[in-house]
Structures are given as structure tokens and as C-alpha cells.
Write a protein that holds these residues in place. Structure first.
Motif, mmCIF file in Angstrom:
data_model
loop_
_atom_site.group_PDB
_atom_site.id
_atom_site.type_symbol
_atom_site.label_atom_id
_atom_site.label_comp_id
_atom_site.label_asym_id
_atom_site.label_seq_id
_atom_site.Cartn_x
_atom_site.Cartn_y
_atom_site.Cartn_z
ATOM 1 N N HIS A 157 -63.382 -30.537 -35.913
ATOM 2 C CA HIS A 157 -64.099 -30.100 -34.699
ATOM 3 C C HIS A 157 -64.690 -28.696 -34.828
ATOM 4 O O HIS A 157 -65.083 -28.104 -33.832
ATOM 5 N N ASP A 158 -64.687 -28.178 -36.053
ATOM 6 C CA ASP A 158 -65.265 -26.853 -36.312
ATOM 7 C C ASP A 158 -64.607 -25.758 -35.439
ATOM 8 O O ASP A 158 -65.282 -25.014 -34.731
ATOM 9 N N LEU A 159 -63.289 -25.703 -35.498
ATOM 10 C CA LEU A 159 -62.532 -24.724 -34.698
ATOM 11 C C LEU A 159 -61.930 -23.661 -35.609
ATOM 12 O O LEU A 159 -61.637 -23.935 -36.776
ATOM 13 N N LEU A 160 -61.713 -22.486 -35.061
ATOM 14 C CA LEU A 160 -60.956 -21.475 -35.809
ATOM 15 C C LEU A 160 -59.472 -21.748 -35.621
ATOM 16 O O LEU A 160 -59.043 -22.242 -34.571
ATOM 17 N N LEU A 161 -58.705 -21.414 -36.653
ATOM 18 C CA LEU A 161 -57.257 -21.642 -36.597
ATOM 19 C C LEU A 161 -56.556 -20.296 -36.792
ATOM 20 O O LEU A 161 -56.714 -19.649 -37.829
ATOM 21 N N VAL A 162 -55.825 -19.888 -35.749
ATOM 22 C CA VAL A 162 -55.160 -18.583 -35.774
ATOM 23 C C VAL A 162 -53.651 -18.799 -35.728
ATOM 24 O O VAL A 162 -53.156 -19.598 -34.933
ATOM 25 N N ASP B 282 -50.444 -33.986 -32.501
ATOM 26 C CA ASP B 282 -50.958 -35.135 -31.742
ATOM 27 C C ASP B 282 -51.392 -34.708 -30.336
ATOM 28 O O ASP B 282 -52.385 -35.207 -29.793
ATOM 29 N N GLU B 283 -50.625 -33.781 -29.754
ATOM 30 C CA GLU B 283 -50.969 -33.277 -28.417
ATOM 31 C C GLU B 283 -52.214 -32.390 -28.485
ATOM 32 O O GLU B 283 -53.038 -32.393 -27.566
ATOM 33 N N VAL B 284 -52.334 -31.638 -29.574
ATOM 34 C CA VAL B 284 -53.515 -30.773 -29.752
ATOM 35 C C VAL B 284 -54.772 -31.636 -29.761
ATOM 36 O O VAL B 284 -55.760 -31.353 -29.087
ATOM 37 N N ARG B 285 -54.712 -32.712 -30.526
ATOM 38 C CA ARG B 285 -55.863 -33.624 -30.642
ATOM 39 C C ARG B 285 -56.332 -34.099 -29.263
ATOM 40 O O ARG B 285 -57.533 -34.142 -28.977
ATOM 41 N N LYS B 286 -55.347 -34.398 -28.380
ATOM 42 C CA LYS B 286 -55.702 -34.899 -27.036
ATOM 43 C C LYS B 286 -56.370 -33.812 -26.183
ATOM 44 O O LYS B 286 -57.000 -34.122 -25.176
ATOM 45 N N CYS B 287 -56.149 -32.547 -26.535
ATOM 46 C CA CYS B 287 -56.673 -31.439 -25.711
ATOM 47 C C CYS B 287 -58.074 -30.989 -26.115
ATOM 48 O O CYS B 287 -58.687 -30.174 -25.424
ATOM 49 N N VAL B 288 -58.573 -31.494 -27.264
ATOM 50 C CA VAL B 288 -59.881 -31.016 -27.750
ATOM 51 C C VAL B 288 -61.001 -31.509 -26.826
ATOM 52 O O VAL B 288 -61.034 -32.667 -26.422
ATOM 53 N N THR B 289 -61.897 -30.574 -26.460
ATOM 54 C CA THR B 289 -63.092 -30.921 -25.681
ATOM 55 C C THR B 289 -64.291 -30.248 -26.370
ATOM 56 O O THR B 289 -64.095 -29.448 -27.287
ATOM 57 N N PRO B 290 -65.510 -30.508 -25.902
ATOM 58 C CA PRO B 290 -66.661 -29.797 -26.512
ATOM 59 C C PRO B 290 -66.558 -28.276 -26.329
ATOM 60 O O PRO B 290 -67.245 -27.523 -27.008
ATOM 61 N N ARG B 291 -65.728 -27.818 -25.395
ATOM 62 C CA ARG B 291 -65.610 -26.365 -25.154
ATOM 63 C C ARG B 291 -64.558 -25.700 -26.050
ATOM 64 O O ARG B 291 -64.436 -24.481 -26.080
ATOM 65 N N PRO C 59 -66.462 -16.619 -21.653
ATOM 66 C CA PRO C 59 -66.279 -17.536 -20.527
ATOM 67 C C PRO C 59 -66.752 -18.950 -20.879
ATOM 68 O O PRO C 59 -67.797 -19.124 -21.510
ATOM 69 N N GLY C 60 -65.942 -19.929 -20.503
ATOM 70 C CA GLY C 60 -66.269 -21.331 -20.786
ATOM 71 C C GLY C 60 -65.594 -21.843 -22.050
ATOM 72 O O GLY C 60 -65.393 -23.046 -22.207
ATOM 73 N N ASP C 61 -65.239 -20.929 -22.960
ATOM 74 C CA ASP C 61 -64.570 -21.371 -24.191
ATOM 75 C C ASP C 61 -63.096 -21.692 -23.906
ATOM 76 O O ASP C 61 -62.483 -21.103 -23.017
ATOM 77 N N GLU C 62 -62.558 -22.601 -24.714
ATOM 78 C CA GLU C 62 -61.141 -22.973 -24.571
ATOM 79 C C GLU C 62 -60.403 -22.776 -25.888
ATOM 80 O O GLU C 62 -60.970 -22.968 -26.968
ATOM 81 N N VAL C 63 -59.141 -22.384 -25.762
ATOM 82 C CA VAL C 63 -58.280 -22.217 -26.936
ATOM 83 C C VAL C 63 -56.995 -23.012 -26.705
ATOM 84 O O VAL C 63 -56.297 -22.797 -25.699
ATOM 85 N N ILE C 64 -56.682 -23.912 -27.636
ATOM 86 C CA ILE C 64 -55.472 -24.733 -27.487
ATOM 87 C C ILE C 64 -54.287 -23.972 -28.076
ATOM 88 O O ILE C 64 -54.375 -23.423 -29.186
ATOM 89 N N MET C 65 -53.198 -23.937 -27.320
ATOM 90 C CA MET C 65 -52.001 -23.200 -27.759
ATOM 91 C C MET C 65 -50.767 -23.830 -27.104
ATOM 92 O O MET C 65 -50.894 -24.583 -26.135
ATOM 93 N N PRO C 66 -49.568 -23.505 -27.606
ATOM 94 C CA PRO C 66 -48.382 -23.997 -26.906
ATOM 95 C C PRO C 66 -48.171 -23.207 -25.619
ATOM 96 O O PRO C 66 -48.647 -22.072 -25.502
ATOM 97 N N SER C 67 -47.480 -23.822 -24.678
ATOM 98 C CA SER C 67 -47.076 -23.113 -23.459
ATOM 99 C C SER C 67 -45.756 -22.399 -23.727
ATOM 100 O O SER C 67 -45.436 -21.404 -23.081
ATOM 101 N N LYS D 244 -62.757 -23.863 -28.889
ATOM 102 C CA LYS D 244 -63.295 -22.987 -29.932
ATOM 103 C C LYS D 244 -62.241 -22.650 -30.987
ATOM 104 O O LYS D 244 -62.580 -22.309 -32.115
ATOM 105 N N ALA D 245 -60.960 -22.713 -30.596
ATOM 106 C CA ALA D 245 -59.923 -22.308 -31.551
ATOM 107 C C ALA D 245 -58.589 -22.943 -31.187
ATOM 108 O O ALA D 245 -58.394 -23.425 -30.068
ATOM 109 N N ILE D 246 -57.709 -22.924 -32.185
ATOM 110 C CA ILE D 246 -56.301 -23.302 -31.960
ATOM 111 C C ILE D 246 -55.478 -22.067 -32.304
ATOM 112 O O ILE D 246 -55.673 -21.477 -33.376
ATOM 113 N N PHE D 247 -54.599 -21.653 -31.397
ATOM 114 C CA PHE D 247 -53.652 -20.571 -31.688
ATOM 115 C C PHE D 247 -52.279 -21.238 -31.861
ATOM 116 O O PHE D 247 -51.696 -21.728 -30.893
ATOM 117 N N ALA D 248 -51.777 -21.278 -33.096
ATOM 118 C CA ALA D 248 -50.496 -21.948 -33.378
ATOM 119 C C ALA D 248 -49.399 -20.893 -33.522
ATOM 120 O O ALA D 248 -49.565 -19.925 -34.251
#
Ligand SMILES: Cc1ncc(COP(=O)(O)O)c(C=O)c1O
Length: 379
Positions: free
Chosen positions: A148-153, A113-122, A73-81, A124-128
Motif C-alpha cells: 500500500h506504499d506506506l512508511l513503516l516506523v 491481520d488487524e493492520v490489514r483491516k485498518c488500511v484505507t486510501p488515507r 490533516p486527513g492522513d491516517e497512521v495505524i498503530m496499537p492502542s 500513510k504509515a504504520i507505527f509498530a
């Protein structure tokens, strides 16, 4: 006779039945037997991965990846919609939040470029996701991940056999999830695999797949009894599935070559329609090779696409659209966050249509082409 060309047809290519009989003869039907090991060795070779574990689906592999990312809870993962629900569900099941970023209009993959805009301190990972089997721009995503020290999946559900700058899909992220669902290139009905490229995650991945136990270590004789050591679930397929899958994996090059020839035939046939601005064709990034997983056309608007699908259906050819964007789905709105505009995602999801693509399509490729050209008024 009335034409009927489905969108997909599961294939039986070589030794599937022979290997299933053999698995029965060997007497181990539960997972992690000889066929599981053969599948994993082959996947390591095809995906350039250090370790792979087959699973009962790509959904399972993504859930394992989410546990390995230690999401909570509280963690965020950036991914496409613009993806299948499983990419997001894996994150939501851990209590974390999917953050949806827009895609690139040329590749239909997540836009760095859109991923970069979505990064916050929360974050934790990018799911591509590697849409249509073409890898996302992993070097640029890796740069952001490192910064940003994120995992890349990699959600490589569709991408076995594809490459990015000469490196195979599955070797590009910290982990990658593949699908062997019957709609994919290599199939076992339902099926999947997780490839793991970080040695510090190998042991935990095995434990998570075996219901949170160290059973794999026990079978290797590394511990004298096995026990519950972590969270986990039953993500392991049985040997009958592995036997079918191994027969398909053996034929990966033949399957990929055949599908790419259909992809190329479609590209060539519809080039004039693209030149006249009637449709947009897939744009293969110069740094990628594909695997012939999917062929799509982008129509002018949703009405043109709806009419096209209907006209094709009335002539016996099934041409589905694809993802309903997750950011606009009820669960996406409840569980996800969408910080930016999703204009490319919204447009693509309204205009994309997929043409039939499967191993045995054969001379029906010509029927699909001529019917498409006819409906587009280009014949
Ligand atoms: C991008 C993506 N991720 C995940 C999945 C889920 O795969 P599976 O059906 O093997 O769980 C799919 C299925 O089509 C997919 O397209």
C-alpha cells in the motif's frame, strides 16, 4: 528491616561521571559535540542503522518521524492502542489521525491481520511498537507497507539490543525511535534517538532536529552560513546528557546480559504457575531475541491483578500494571479512530502486571520470586 523493592532503579554503571566531567572540560555543553557523535556511532552499530540522531526523548524522535512521514490533516497512521501516549501524540500533533488496531494475544504486539483491516486510501504509515522489547512481526508489516506504499516506523522505545530474524531492532523499519528514559535499559535520565534507514530522509532529519535550519551542514563546512529551511524544533540533547548516555551505551552488552538473567530466572520460577493455569508468561516468538527490558505476568482477571498488586505493595514490592489503552482514553476518542474490536487489548490491559526489573536487582530477584509465589499460593 522492612523490604522495599521498587519497580525500577536508574543505574550508574561505569564511566558516566567521568565522561560528564570530560564534557565540561571540553567546553561544549550544547548538543552535537564529541559525545553526541560517539553515541550516534554506537547506536548505528547496536541498531544496525545507517544514520542515527540522538534526541532529548523518544517522544521527540517520534515527532521527528511523524514530520519525516509528511503527515498532515486527513492522513491516517495505524498503530496499537496498547502503547504509550507518545506514539499517538506524534501523529495528532501533525493534524493526522491515529487508527488503533488490536494486538496479538501471544506477543502483545500489533497484529498484522488487524493492520490489514485498518488500511484505507488515507493510510500513510504504520507505527509498530516493540512491546517489552520483543520486536513486532516486521516482515508481515513490511509486506502490507509495500503493498500500500506506506512508511513503516518502529517505536523501539523499549527494544535496543533486541533482534528479529537476526536483524537488530532499529534496522527493521524506515525509521525507529528509541528511549533512554530512566526506566529503560540504557538511560540518560531523559533521552532518545531516531535511526533512519532511508538515505532520502537523512538530510531532512538533521534539519528537523536543528529547529528547521541547515546548521549541521554549516558545521560540516558544506554551506557558508546557516538558515531556516524547513519546519523543525529543538530535539537535540546537550553534551552532558550525551556523556552519561555514551557511558551506558558502552556497557550495553553487560546491561542486557544482566537483565536477561533476571528475565530467565522469573520465567523458570513461574513456569509451574503457568502450567497450572494460574498465570500466563510472556511468549517469546521463535524469530526474536529480547533484551530483558521487562517481565510481566498475565493474571486471570482484573480483580486477581488488583489484589496481587496490593498484596505485593503491602510486602514492600512495587509491581505496576501498564498502558491504559489509548482507544479508550479521552484524547484517543477525540483524535483517533478504532475501526475494529479491541478485545485482546482490553483484556491484556486489565490483566497484565510488571515485576521489578533493573540492573542492580541482584539478590532481590529471589525476594520478588518467593513473595510472588507466596501470594499466588504456590510456595
Ligand atoms: C512504547 C513507548 N513509546 C514511547 C515512549 C516515550 O519515551 P520517552 O519517555 O523517552 O519520550 C515510551 C515510554 O515509556 C514507550 O514505552
Amino acid at each position: 528491616m522492612q523490604t522495599y523493592i521498587p519497580f525500577n532503579k536508574p543505574s550508574l554503571i561505569g564511566n558516566e561521571i567521568k565522561y560528564i566531567r570530560d564534557a565540561v572540560r571540553l567546553g561544549q555543553l550544547a548538543g552535537d559535540g564529541g559525545y553526541t557523535k560517539k553515541c550516534q556511532e554506537t547506536i548505528n552499530r547496536l541498531a544496525g542503522s545507517h544514520k542515527s540522531l540522538i534526541t532529548h526523548s523518544c517522544t521527540a524522535a517520534l515527532e521527528m518521524a511523524a514530520i519525516l512521514c509528511d503527515l498532515g490533516p486527513g492522513d491516517e497512521v495505524i498503530m496499537p492502542s496498547f502503547t504509550f501516549v507518545s506514539t499517538a501524540n506524534a501523529v495528532v500533533l501533525r493534524g493526522a489521525t491515529p487508527v488503533f488496531a488490536d494486538i496479538d494475544c501471544k506477543t502483545l504486539n500489533i497484529d498484522p491481520d488487524e493492520v490489514r483491516k485498518c488500511v484505507t486510501p488515507r493510510t500513510k504509515a504504520i507505527f509498530a511498537v516493540h512491546y517489552a522489547g520483543f520486536p513486532a512481526d516486521m516482515d508481515r508489516l513490511r509486506e502490507i507497507a509495500t503493498e500500500h506504499d506506506l512508511l513503516l516506523v518502529e517505536d523501539a522505545a523499549q527494544a535496543l539490543g533486541s533482534t528479529y530474524k537476526g536483524r537488530p531492532a532499529g534496522s527493521l523499519g524506515d525509521m525507529a525511535a528509541f528511549s533512554f528514559h530512566e526506566t529503560k535499559n540504557i538511560i540518560s535520565g531523559e533521552g532518545g534517538a531516531l535511526t533512519i534507514n532511508r538515505e532520502d530522509l537523512f538530510e531532512r532529519a538533521e534539519i528537523i532536529r536543528e529547529k528547521g535550519t541547515n546548521r549541521s551542514k554549516f558545521f560540516r563546512g558544506q554551506v557558508d552560513k546557516y538558515t531556516w529551511v524547513d519546519i523543525g524544533s529543538s530535539y537535540l540533547p546537550g553534551e552532558l546528557i550525551a556523556a552519561y548516555l555514551y557511558a551506558q551505551l558502552e556497557m550495553e552488552t553487560a546491561i542486557r546480559t544482566r537483565r536477561i538473567s533476571v528475565f530467565d530466572a522469573y520465567m523458570e520460577a513461574f513456569e509451574p504457575c503457568a502450567k497450572s493455569g494460574q498465570v500466563t508468561l510472556p511468549q517469546v516468538p521463535p524469530y526474536c531475541t529480547g533484551n530483558g527490558h521487562m517481565f510481566y505476568l498475565l493474571m486471570k482477571d482484573v480483580k486477581v491483578r488488583t489484589d496481587f498488586i496490593q498484596d505485593m505493595k503491602s510486602r514492600g514490592i512495587i509491581t505496576p500494571f501498564h498502558y491504559v489503552p489509548l482507544h479508550s482514553a479521552p484524547a484517543g476518542q477525540r483524535y483517533g479512530r478504532t475501526p475494529g474490536k479491541m478485545s485482546v487489548t482490553d483484556r491484556i490491559s486489565k490483566t497484565l502486571v510488571r515485576l521489578p526489573m533493573y540492573f542492580d536487582l541482584g539478590s532481590d530477584t529471589e525476594t520478588v520470586i518467593s513473595t510472588t509465589l507466596d501470594i499466588l499460593g504456590a510456595n
